[in-house]
Enzyme design. Structure first.
Site: not given
Ligand code: PEP
Length: 249
Positions: A9, A11, A94, A96, A166, A172, A212, A233-234
């Protein structure tokens, strides 16, 4: 048998050129794994991403969609628009979107119905916040999120659903649920679905973990029996990290 999936993802990151570069880096070195690999770039880059990845083993998915078919919803994107550029899967719910754009369970339920009505696949995200885990409410919160958005669906709809658990406190933040915490929750999710529907549906649905995930923890998290992959994500923004996570599946 349920699919293993690793999805990135992105973002609100990467402009058009950066998107093309990252896709080239990922697709050029994609390991041969028995898993679906997906990336979710920003809306404006989706059509180019689909073209660029034509013939590759990576599919392009959307980060969001609106529930209406069309109309006066400035800034929004419909299922038909996604389908018209070759995208058949959307992330819905999600954290966010829930937190910053006030998407409630009711809105998310409408989005899920709208996507399924167009025969799209839904990657439905949900998970508890830190205070909810600390106060021991995490199972109740997750059960309610599933119930409110998904449990009115017909049993037949479930083959088009992918779940992504999640925990909000791990997104994040660099903090990850331990593999044991992830397994405990994923097993609970499966049990809850078996109770609401049946064990065949519960066994068939892919449940991804997100929060993460990185190269250093992916293999251990993915080794748990009820964890079918990850929503990343990241770490999905760095080709080598994402590729290492894909390898870990
Ligand atoms: C996400 O936003 O779906 C996510 C899992 O982010 P991160 O891996 O950065 O924690």
């Amino acid at each position: 048998m349920r699919s293993k999936i690793v999805a990135g993802n992105w973002k609100m990151n990467k402009n058009a050129m950066e998107t093309a570069t990252l896709l080239k880096e990922i697709s050029g070195k994609l390991p041969n794994v028995k898993a679906e690999v997906m990336v979710a770039p920003a809306f404006v880059n989706l059509a180019e991403a689909v073209k660029q990845l034509k013939g590759s083993r990576i599919s392009v998915i959307a980060q969001n969609m609106h529930f209406a078919e069309s109309g006066a919803f400035t800034g929004e994107i419909s299922a038909d628009m996604l389908l018209s550029i070759g995208i058949d899967t959307a992330i819905i719910g999600h954290s966010e979107r829930r937190a910053f754009f006030h998407e409630t369970d009711e809105i998310l339920a409408k989005k899920v119905v709208a996507a399924l009505a167009k025969k799209m696949r839904v990657m439905f995200c949900f998970g508890e916040e830190l205070n909810e885990r600390k106060s021991g409410q995490h199972f109740t919160v997750v059960k309610n999120q599933l119930k409110n958005a998904l449990f009115s669906l017909d049993a037949s709809a479930w083959k088009h659903i992918i779940l992504a658990y999640e925990p909000v406190w791990a997104i994040g933040t660099g903090e990850t649920a331990s593999p044991e915490q992830a397994q405990e929750m994923h097993a609970f999710i499966r049990k809850t679905i078996a109770g609401a529907y049946n064990s065949a549906i519960a066994d068939e649905v892919s449940i991804l973990y997100g929060g993460s995930v990185k190269p250093s923890n992916a293999a251990e998290i993915f080794s748990k029996p009820d964890v079918d992959g990850g929503l990343i994500g990241g770490a999905s923004l760095v080709a080598d990290d994402f590729l290492a996570i894909v390898k870990a599946i």
